[in-house]
Design a protein around this motif. Structure first.
Motif, PDB file in Angstrom:
ATOM      1  N   SER A  66       0.842  -1.193   0.000  1.00  0.00           N
ATOM      2  CA  SER A  66       0.000   0.000   0.000  1.00  0.00           C
ATOM      3  C   SER A  66       0.876   1.242   0.000  1.00  0.00           C
ATOM      4  O   SER A  66       2.075   1.198   0.313  1.00  0.00           O
ATOM      5  N   ARG A  67       0.270   2.352  -0.352  1.00  0.00           N
ATOM      6  CA  ARG A  67       0.957   3.650  -0.304  1.00  0.00           C
ATOM      7  C   ARG A  67       1.409   3.953   1.122  1.00  0.00           C
ATOM      8  O   ARG A  67       2.510   4.461   1.357  1.00  0.00           O
ATOM      9  N   GLU A  68       0.558   3.608   2.088  1.00  0.00           N
ATOM     10  CA  GLU A  68       0.885   3.864   3.500  1.00  0.00           C
ATOM     11  C   GLU A  68       2.093   3.048   3.943  1.00  0.00           C
ATOM     12  O   GLU A  68       2.964   3.545   4.666  1.00  0.00           O
ATOM     13  N   ALA A  69       2.159   1.796   3.501  1.00  0.00           N
ATOM     14  CA  ALA A  69       3.277   0.939   3.891  1.00  0.00           C
ATOM     15  C   ALA A  69       4.595   1.454   3.327  1.00  0.00           C
ATOM     16  O   ALA A  69       5.631   1.438   4.008  1.00  0.00           O
ATOM     17  N   PHE A  70       4.564   1.920   2.076  1.00  0.00           N
ATOM     18  CA  PHE A  70       5.770   2.491   1.482  1.00  0.00           C
ATOM     19  C   PHE A  70       6.217   3.730   2.247  1.00  0.00           C
ATOM     20  O   PHE A  70       7.401   3.892   2.571  1.00  0.00           O
ATOM     21  N   PHE A  91      10.142  14.196  -7.039  1.00  0.00           N
ATOM     22  CA  PHE A  91       9.690  12.951  -6.403  1.00  0.00           C
ATOM     23  C   PHE A  91       8.219  12.768  -6.772  1.00  0.00           C
ATOM     24  O   PHE A  91       7.355  13.508  -6.296  1.00  0.00           O
ATOM     25  N   MET A  92       7.954  11.794  -7.645  1.00  0.00           N
ATOM     26  CA  MET A  92       6.638  11.670  -8.250  1.00  0.00           C
ATOM     27  C   MET A  92       5.713  10.768  -7.428  1.00  0.00           C
ATOM     28  O   MET A  92       5.169   9.776  -7.912  1.00  0.00           O
ATOM     29  N   ARG A  93       5.572  11.128  -6.179  1.00  0.00           N
ATOM     30  CA  ARG A  93       4.671  10.417  -5.280  1.00  0.00           C
ATOM     31  C   ARG A  93       3.897  11.445  -4.455  1.00  0.00           C
ATOM     32  O   ARG A  93       4.456  12.450  -4.027  1.00  0.00           O
ATOM     33  N   ILE A  94       2.624  11.186  -4.249  1.00  0.00           N
ATOM     34  CA  ILE A  94       1.832  12.000  -3.334  1.00  0.00           C
ATOM     35  C   ILE A  94       1.972  11.394  -1.950  1.00  0.00           C
ATOM     36  O   ILE A  94       1.635  10.221  -1.734  1.00  0.00           O
ATOM     37  N   LEU A  95       2.484  12.155  -1.018  1.00  0.00           N
ATOM     38  CA  LEU A  95       2.774  11.634   0.317  1.00  0.00           C
ATOM     39  C   LEU A  95       1.501  11.486   1.135  1.00  0.00           C
ATOM     40  O   LEU A  95       0.581  12.297   1.044  1.00  0.00           O
ATOM     41  N   THR A  96       1.465  10.449   1.948  1.00  0.00           N
ATOM     42  CA  THR A  96       0.276  10.136   2.743  1.00  0.00           C
ATOM     43  C   THR A  96       0.197  11.020   3.985  1.00  0.00           C
ATOM     44  O   THR A  96       1.193  11.589   4.436  1.00  0.00           O
ATOM     45  N   PRO A  97      -1.005  11.130   4.558  1.00  0.00           N
ATOM     46  CA  PRO A  97      -1.154  11.915   5.793  1.00  0.00           C
ATOM     47  C   PRO A  97      -0.227  11.437   6.912  1.00  0.00           C
ATOM     48  O   PRO A  97       0.284  12.265   7.685  1.00  0.00           O
ATOM     49  N   GLY A  98       0.010  10.137   6.998  1.00  0.00           N
ATOM     50  CA  GLY A  98       0.896   9.625   8.038  1.00  0.00           C
ATOM     51  C   GLY A  98       2.316  10.142   7.886  1.00  0.00           C
ATOM     52  O   GLY A  98       2.961  10.530   8.868  1.00  0.00           O
TER      53      GLY A  98
END
Length: 203
Positions: A66-70, A91-98
């Protein structure tokens, strides 16, 4: 002078990372580049950083469920190295709230438009199609909202007759390389002044 421990996150060639790395080599720069990390093992910027003697890390998002796990794994890697500030450079990722909770106020990004205009992708095409007289780039503190957050610096360039997205991008990129190191340095000095310096604690 104690320098803040900086990590740069990339997904590609890392030209903005290189501008930050060169700036960080200067004795009076307030941050030391400790790590260049990418979600893609073939990102050209990793080789560039390694050639400069900077530690690199390839952490593929595809190997996580999952995105969160990464993001949890990436955050753990940063904490393990006692990183204090994070710079996004393509950095082509949308960072999670966590992830954002862990690094609130400590992440900066450079975006190739004059925010709040044109968040997201294809910024140069959108500026040309809109008939804008100028384009540019913005350095900002990262928040949970895409390409939002307090602005640290902007640079403007004219949109010229006959411009293509590539020709406009090249002029904007030259300005990105100029203002990103300056804006990051100012942000780090502000962090120190406010007592926000210090590594994020694991756990």
């Amino acid at each position: 002078m104690r320098k803040a421990r900086l990590a740069v996150l990339i997904s590609g060639r890392g030209s903005n990372m290189l501008s930050l790395a060169k700036a960080a080599q200067q004795p009076d720069y307030p941050a030391e580049l400790m790590l260049v990390a990418s979600n893609k093992a073939d990102a050209g910027g990793l080789e560039t950083a390694a050639g400069m003697g900077i530690e690199t890390l390839a952490l593929s998002h595809r190997t996580f469920p999952s995105r969160e796990a990464f993001d949890e794994a990436l955050s753990a890697e940063l904490k393990a190295r006692q990183i204090e500030v994070v710079a996004l450079a393509g950095f082509m990722r949308i960072l999670t709230p966590g992830f954002m909770r862990d690094w609130e106020g400590r992440i900066v990004n450079i975006h190739p438009s004059l925010l709040p205009k044109y968040p997201g992708l294809h910024t140069h095409e959108r500026a040309i199609e809109a008939g804008d007289a100028e384009a540019g780039c913005t350095v900002h503190v990262v928040t949970e909202l895409l390409d939002d957050g307090p602005m640290l610096a902007q640079a403007r360039v004219p949109v010229l007759p006959g411009d293509t997205p590539d020709t406009l991008a090249a002029r904007v990129l030259a300005q990105e390389h100029r203002i990103y190191p300056e804006a990051l340095a100012a942000h780090v000095r502000n962090m120190v002044a406010k007592g926000l310096a210090g590594a994020v604690k694991a756990g």
